[in-house]
Design an enzyme around this catalytic site. Structure first.
Site, PDB file in Angstrom:
ATOM      1  N   HIS A 157       0.838  -1.206   0.000  1.00 22.39           N
ATOM      2  CA  HIS A 157       0.000   0.000   0.000  1.00 22.39           C
ATOM      3  C   HIS A 157       0.877   1.262   0.000  1.00 22.39           C
ATOM      4  CE1 HIS A 157      -3.071  -2.755   2.168  1.00 22.39           C
ATOM      5  NE2 HIS A 157      -3.500  -2.577   0.931  1.00 22.39           N
TER       6      HIS A 157
ATOM      7  N   LYS B  81     -16.182  -6.939   5.500  1.00 20.13           N
ATOM      8  CA  LYS B  81     -15.148  -6.997   6.535  1.00 20.13           C
ATOM      9  C   LYS B  81     -15.538  -6.103   7.713  1.00 20.13           C
ATOM     10  CE  LYS B  81     -11.512  -7.426   3.021  1.00 20.13           C
ATOM     11  NZ  LYS B  81     -10.403  -6.680   2.420  1.00 20.13           N
TER      12      LYS B  81
ATOM     13  N   ARG C 134      -2.688  -6.453  -8.125  1.00 18.51           N
ATOM     14  CA  ARG C 134      -1.639  -7.459  -7.964  1.00 18.51           C
ATOM     15  C   ARG C 134      -1.744  -8.579  -8.980  1.00 18.51           C
ATOM     16  NH1 ARG C 134      -3.064  -8.271  -1.808  1.00 18.51           N
ATOM     17  NH2 ARG C 134      -5.033  -7.801  -2.815  1.00 18.51           N
TER      18      ARG C 134
ATOM     19  N   SER D 156      -2.909  -8.206   3.071  1.00 13.53           N
ATOM     20  CA  SER D 156      -3.322  -7.938   4.450  1.00 13.53           C
ATOM     21  C   SER D 156      -3.827  -9.220   5.096  1.00 13.53           C
ATOM     22  CB  SER D 156      -4.401  -6.858   4.473  1.00 13.53           C
ATOM     23  OG  SER D 156      -3.900  -5.651   3.952  1.00 13.53           O
TER      24      SER D 156
HETATM   25  P1  ADP Z   1     -10.088  -3.514   0.045  1.00 11.73           P
HETATM   26  O1  ADP Z   1     -10.600  -4.216   1.249  1.00 11.73           O
HETATM   27  O2  ADP Z   1     -10.883  -2.319  -0.339  1.00 11.73           O
HETATM   28  O3  ADP Z   1      -9.742  -4.399  -1.116  1.00 11.73           O
HETATM   29  P2  ADP Z   1      -7.312  -3.411   0.828  1.00 11.73           P
HETATM   30  O4  ADP Z   1      -6.873  -2.701   2.057  1.00 11.73           O
HETATM   31  O5  ADP Z   1      -7.210  -4.885   0.822  1.00 11.73           O
HETATM   32  O6  ADP Z   1      -8.753  -2.868   0.556  1.00 11.73           O
HETATM   33  O7  ADP Z   1      -6.520  -2.861  -0.434  1.00 11.73           O
HETATM   34  C1  ADP Z   1      -6.609  -1.541  -0.870  1.00 11.73           C
HETATM   35  C2  ADP Z   1      -6.010  -1.426  -2.259  1.00 11.73           C
HETATM   36  O8  ADP Z   1      -4.634  -1.751  -2.244  1.00 11.73           O
HETATM   37  C3  ADP Z   1      -6.647  -2.358  -3.302  1.00 11.73           C
HETATM   38  O9  ADP Z   1      -6.674  -1.674  -4.539  1.00 11.73           O
HETATM   39  C4  ADP Z   1      -5.684  -3.502  -3.351  1.00 11.73           C
HETATM   40  O10 ADP Z   1      -5.726  -4.163  -4.607  1.00 11.73           O
HETATM   41  C5  ADP Z   1      -4.375  -2.784  -3.161  1.00 11.73           C
HETATM   42  N1  ADP Z   1      -3.318  -3.648  -2.612  1.00 11.73           N
HETATM   43  C6  ADP Z   1      -3.427  -4.553  -1.631  1.00 11.73           C
HETATM   44  N2  ADP Z   1      -2.249  -5.148  -1.384  1.00 11.73           N
HETATM   45  C7  ADP Z   1      -1.368  -4.603  -2.257  1.00 11.73           C
HETATM   46  C8  ADP Z   1       0.019  -4.819  -2.531  1.00 11.73           C
HETATM   47  N3  ADP Z   1       0.739  -5.726  -1.877  1.00 11.73           N
HETATM   48  N4  ADP Z   1       0.574  -4.066  -3.493  1.00 11.73           N
HETATM   49  C9  ADP Z   1      -0.162  -3.156  -4.162  1.00 11.73           C
HETATM   50  N5  ADP Z   1      -1.455  -2.919  -3.976  1.00 11.73           N
HETATM   51  C10 ADP Z   1      -2.059  -3.632  -3.035  1.00 11.73           C
END
Ligand code: ADP
Length: 153
Positions: free
Chosen positions: A19, A43, A93, A131
């Site tokens: 992120h 979630k 990803r 995550s």
């Molecule tokens: P959500 O629950 O809305 O999917 P996340 O917190 O899981 O939110 O992810 C937020 C954003 O960051 C999403 O666009 C997700 O694809 C992206 N993301 C998650 N992990 C990574 C990573 N390792 N590298 C780049 N982008 C990521």
């Protein structure tokens, strides 16, 4: 000229180096990046409390006046409109992310036609970080510090 404000919404449970990478790269494209920690319907129960995550993310960007961190529990498109963000920033990803992001962005376009979703492909070093996996490892006492851009208390 109008400020280019991008909203980077997510659960960030927790916010990872992946992120962080998206925010830093977003700063090259936009004047301001607003990291918005939201609750989504799937979630409801967070693992890392939202207030802690807010502070942790803020600590990552202390020296960067162009990043703001907020929490929200409303429609992402509505939030974007309310704060004057014309861009949604999301990371991609893999094809699983793509399938999901594709439908979400179509809905957002429907709700707020002026909102453009911008996708950044993950840097290879962070592509495997999720995550969900970090929560699992942390739950069973594993060390997750190398995946996070801040220190967990
Ligand atoms: P959500 O629950 O809305 O999917 P996340 O917190 O899981 O939110 O992810 C937020 C954003 O960051 C999403 O666009 C997700 O694809 C992206 N993301 C998650 N992990 C990574 C990573 N390792 N590298 C780049 N982008 C990521």
């Amino acid at each position: 000229m109008e400020k280019r404000i991008a909203l980077f919404p997510g659960s960030f449970d927790p916010f990872t180096r992946g992120h962080y990478d998206i925010v830093m790269r977003g700063l090259k494209l936009f004047d301001e990046v607003i990291v918005a920690i939201g609750y989504n319907s799937k979630k409801q129960n967070r693992y890392f409390p939202i207030e802690h995550m807010l502070q942790s993310i803020e600590s990552c960007f202390e020296g960067e006046a162009r990043v703001r961190v907020i929490t929200y529990s409303e429609l992402t498109a509505g939030l974007a409109q309310r704060i004057g963000a014309r861009y949604l920033l999301r990371g991609l990803r893999n094809t699983t992310d793509f399938e999901y992001e594709n439908s979400v962005s179509q809905v957002n376009r429907h709700l707020y036609p002026d909102l453009e979703t911008v996708f950044l492909i993950t840097s290879p070093a962070y592509a495997a970080i999720s995550s969900t996996i970090i929560r699992e490892v942390h739950k069973y006492g594993g060390d997750v510090s190398e995946f996070l851009p801040y220190t967990l208390e």
